[in-house]
Design a protein around this motif. Structure first.
Motif, PDB file in Angstrom:
ATOM      1  N   VAL A   8       0.793  -1.119  -0.114  1.00 43.42           N
ATOM      2  CA  VAL A   8       0.003   0.138   0.319  1.00 43.42           C
ATOM      3  C   VAL A   8       0.807   1.126  -0.301  1.00 43.42           C
ATOM      4  O   VAL A   8       1.794   1.299   0.942  1.00 43.42           O
ATOM      5  N   ALA A   9       0.649   2.110  -0.924  1.00 40.26           N
ATOM      6  CA  ALA A   9       1.260   3.269  -1.006  1.00 40.26           C
ATOM      7  C   ALA A   9       1.280   4.246   0.127  1.00 40.26           C
ATOM      8  O   ALA A   9       0.052   4.489   0.576  1.00 40.26           O
ATOM      9  N   GLU A  10       2.176   4.733   0.649  1.00 40.56           N
ATOM     10  CA  GLU A  10       1.970   5.887   1.905  1.00 40.56           C
ATOM     11  C   GLU A  10       1.515   6.902   1.370  1.00 40.56           C
ATOM     12  O   GLU A  10       1.783   7.625   0.264  1.00 40.56           O
ATOM     13  N   PRO A  11       0.392   7.526   2.035  1.00 44.14           N
ATOM     14  CA  PRO A  11      -0.245   8.712   1.675  1.00 44.14           C
ATOM     15  C   PRO A  11       0.712   9.580   1.688  1.00 44.14           C
ATOM     16  O   PRO A  11       1.620   9.829   2.425  1.00 44.14           O
ATOM     17  N   ILE A 204      -9.986   8.334   9.485  1.00 45.18           N
ATOM     18  CA  ILE A 204     -10.815   8.952   8.118  1.00 45.18           C
ATOM     19  C   ILE A 204      -9.742   8.084   7.229  1.00 45.18           C
ATOM     20  O   ILE A 204     -10.395   7.681   6.148  1.00 45.18           O
ATOM     21  N   GLY A 205      -8.578   8.304   7.291  1.00 43.97           N
ATOM     22  CA  GLY A 205      -7.868   7.726   6.232  1.00 43.97           C
ATOM     23  C   GLY A 205      -7.532   6.314   6.106  1.00 43.97           C
ATOM     24  O   GLY A 205      -7.021   5.657   5.204  1.00 43.97           O
ATOM     25  N   GLY A 206      -7.822   5.363   7.094  1.00 44.80           N
ATOM     26  CA  GLY A 206      -7.516   3.995   7.413  1.00 44.80           C
ATOM     27  C   GLY A 206      -6.208   3.578   7.346  1.00 44.80           C
ATOM     28  O   GLY A 206      -5.774   2.500   6.828  1.00 44.80           O
ATOM     29  N   VAL A 207      -5.232   4.600   7.655  1.00 43.19           N
ATOM     30  CA  VAL A 207      -4.026   4.158   7.608  1.00 43.19           C
ATOM     31  C   VAL A 207      -3.352   3.424   9.030  1.00 43.19           C
ATOM     32  O   VAL A 207      -4.138   3.523   9.977  1.00 43.19           O
TER      33      VAL A 207
END
Length: 274
Positions: A8-11, A204-207
């Motif tokens: 998963v690419a880091e935001p 919110i971001g699901g990180v």
């Protein structure tokens, strides 16, 4: 599915101007005025819950651990209200009053929040653990520096004449203590805002929690100017909120929730949407 598909690419995050610190306060107020009664009810429930937790054995530690996940509820609610306001703005003809459909927003927020409670609890635990380690390092560093200062003062006093040695030593010691105090306050401030985005990144971001902690630190230092402006205004506003028997907290909590989401939206946008 290959191993590359699982990465998963880091935001990514953006740099925003210092003036955004004022903008976030405005967005927080707009979030409150969009649904004031649900906001007040939610704020009252969370404040009472935190007070009850604080009365339990080890309540101080529990309240610190649970405060971040509980406050995330407000961030999720603010995000949903903003989405509904944006949708209403898109379908409302020019000149007509904007009427977002807020019915069911609290229930929808509760459902989204319950799905993130595990990562939020873990993220809060990580923040507390890091805080404990940093606090211990600061205390040990202060002790070592204070001891070094006393030794330096003694050595300086021996080198000076009897009439001037103690005065010069005390002056040097006072200057060193003041400089040290300012550095400690700066370190404490930077640490306190280092986790500015952890709540929103997880809720919110699901990180993932640890990734959210690391990303929050990087984004905070990159956007230190607007965060500092927002924080400078927070102190007098908090004092005003406490004056009428603390009733202003029922407004301050919604405003902070809306401002927190606004800062996330401006810095990360949709890049961290999960």
């Amino acid at each position: 599915m290959t191993s590359q598909d699982l990465v998963v690419a880091e935001p990514s995050f953006r740099l925003v101007a210092a003036g955004y610190g004022l903008r976030w306060w405005g967005e927080g107020w707009r979030s409150f005025t969009q649904a004031p009664l649900p906001w007040v009810g939610l704020a009252l429930a969370l404040l009472v819950l935190l007070w009850l937790i604080g009365e339990l054995p080890l309540g101080g530690v529990l309240s610190q651990w649970l405060s971040l996940p509980l406050l995330a509820f407000g961030v999720i609610f603010a995000a949903l209200l903003r989405q509904r306001a944006t949708r209403a703005r898109e379908i409302t003809p020019p000149g007509m009053p904007l009427e977002p459909q807020n019915e069911g927003a609290l229930n929808a927020s509760a459902k989204a929040w319950s799905g993130r409670i595990g990562p939020l609890l873990l993220a809060s635990l990580l923040v507390l653990a890091i805080g404990g380690v940093v606090g211990a390092i600061i205390v040990m560093g202060l002790g070592a520096l204070f001891g070094l200062g006393l030794a330096s003062m003694g050595a300086l006093a021996k080198m000076m004449t009897p009439g001037m040695g103690m005065a010069a030593g005390m002056g040097a010691m006072a200057g060193s203590v003041l400089t040290l105090l300012l550095l400690v306050l700066l370190a404490l401030y930077l640490f306190s805002v280092a986790f500015w985005f952890v709540n929103t990144l997880v809720a919110i971001g699901g990180v993932r929690p640890w990734d959210a902690v690391k990303l929050s630190v990087r984004a905070e230092f990159a956007n230190l100017a607007p965060i500092t402006l927002f924080t400078v205004l927070l102190l007098p506003i908090s004092l005003l909120a406490m004056l009428p028997f603390g009733l202003g907290l029922l407004v301050l909590f919604p405003v902070l929730s809306g401002a927190s989401y606004a800062s996330y939206h401006d810095v990360f946008g949709d890049a961290a949407a999960g």
